[in-house]
Design a protein around this motif. Structure first.
Motif, mmCIF file in Angstrom:
data_model
loop_
_atom_site.group_PDB
_atom_site.id
_atom_site.type_symbol
_atom_site.label_atom_id
_atom_site.label_comp_id
_atom_site.label_asym_id
_atom_site.label_seq_id
_atom_site.Cartn_x
_atom_site.Cartn_y
_atom_site.Cartn_z
ATOM 1 N N ALA A 121 3.780 5.586 -5.646
ATOM 2 C CA ALA A 121 3.694 5.509 -7.108
ATOM 3 C C ALA A 121 2.570 6.392 -7.645
ATOM 4 O O ALA A 121 2.741 7.081 -8.660
ATOM 5 N N GLN A 122 1.425 6.402 -6.961
ATOM 6 C CA GLN A 122 0.305 7.244 -7.399
ATOM 7 C C GLN A 122 0.651 8.731 -7.266
ATOM 8 O O GLN A 122 0.325 9.529 -8.141
ATOM 9 N N GLY A 123 1.314 9.089 -6.154
ATOM 10 C CA GLY A 123 1.720 10.478 -5.961
ATOM 11 C C GLY A 123 2.713 10.929 -7.006
ATOM 12 O O GLY A 123 2.603 12.024 -7.564
ATOM 13 N N TYR B 264 6.307 13.819 -2.592
ATOM 14 C CA TYR B 264 6.878 13.054 -3.695
ATOM 15 C C TYR B 264 7.768 13.922 -4.576
ATOM 16 O O TYR B 264 8.608 13.422 -5.299
ATOM 17 N N MET C 271 3.108 9.593 -9.960
ATOM 18 C CA MET C 271 2.432 9.610 -11.256
ATOM 19 C C MET C 271 1.618 10.892 -11.436
ATOM 20 O O MET C 271 1.590 11.477 -12.525
ATOM 21 N N ALA C 272 0.977 11.364 -10.374
ATOM 22 C CA ALA C 272 0.198 12.602 -10.454
ATOM 23 C C ALA C 272 1.119 13.779 -10.806
ATOM 24 O O ALA C 272 0.767 14.613 -11.644
ATOM 25 N N LEU D 104 2.339 1.642 -3.442
ATOM 26 C CA LEU D 104 1.286 2.085 -4.354
ATOM 27 C C LEU D 104 0.971 3.574 -4.149
ATOM 28 O O LEU D 104 0.806 4.314 -5.113
ATOM 29 N N THR D 105 0.911 4.009 -2.898
ATOM 30 C CA THR D 105 0.634 5.417 -2.596
ATOM 31 C C THR D 105 1.728 6.322 -3.169
ATOM 32 O O THR D 105 1.439 7.342 -3.799
ATOM 33 N N GLU E 257 0.835 -1.206 0.000
ATOM 34 C CA GLU E 257 0.000 0.000 0.000
ATOM 35 C C GLU E 257 0.866 1.251 0.000
ATOM 36 O O GLU E 257 0.563 2.227 -0.698
#
Length: 184
Positions: free
Chosen positions: A26-28, A85, A30-31, A23-24, A20
């Motif tokens: 990676a999402q940050g 990030y 990516m944004a 993933l968090t 998790e």
């Protein structure tokens, strides 16, 4: 080949918290990457909207949209710096700084440019609108004639390559616009 059964056997559920967190992050990241991509895409392709003025020169219009988008992107770049990030990825810092510098310079140029263009339109109508003005105000007419030549040349240069980022390639643009503004 990786299967779900293999993941179960390796105890994937015991790594749920780690996964998790990954993933968090990676999402940050990516944004941030997507936002920087949007800024790049918009400004590398942003054409200046030009309109013919009195069959003589093409002037920039659509200033409100330009300023709104510039301000939105500059605010987004500033906000991006507060992301946890952002500081962990050197490429984000470099690209963020690059775009912040470019857009700040573009904003300053456009601030001066809109002022010079408005003054030029106003004075062009007065000083070139009547042949009597040349005789009544010879010094002002002569000074404006010099400003007019330089401003029209600048606008013709932009008309040849009407992209926002091309503005940054014009040497001494900010000083030129400030000088033209002071002469009017």
């Amino acid at each position: 080949e990786l299967t779900l059964g293999m993941l179960w056997e390796k105890g994937v559920l015991s790594k749920k918290k780690d996964m998790e967190e990954i993933l968090t992050v990676a999402q940050g990241e990516m944004a941030l990457e997507m936002f920087l991509g949007q800024v790049h895409e918009r400004w590398m392709k942003q054409e200046l909207e030009l309109v013919v003025f009195q069959n003589r020169v093409r002037l920039i219009r659509g200033w409100d949209d330009l300023f709104a988008t510039l301000d939105d992107h500059l605010a987004g770049l500033a906000l991006m710096k507060s992301s946890p990030y952002y500081s962990s990825v050197r490429e984000f810092q470099e690209e963020g700084k690059l775009w912040e510098d470019r857009l700040t310079k573009l904003r300053a140029s456009f601030d001066s440019w809109i002022d010079v263009q408005r003054r030029w339109v106003y004075l062009e109508g007065i000083l070139f609108g009547s042949s009597d003005i040349k005789a009544q105000l010879p010094a002002e007419w002569s000074r404006f004639k010099s400003v007019d030549s330089e401003f029209v040349a600048l606008m013709r240069r932009i008309a040849n390559r009407p992209y926002a980022m091309e503005v940054l390639n014009i040497e001494n643009l900010q000083r030129t616009l400030e000088r033209l503004g002071n002469l009017m």
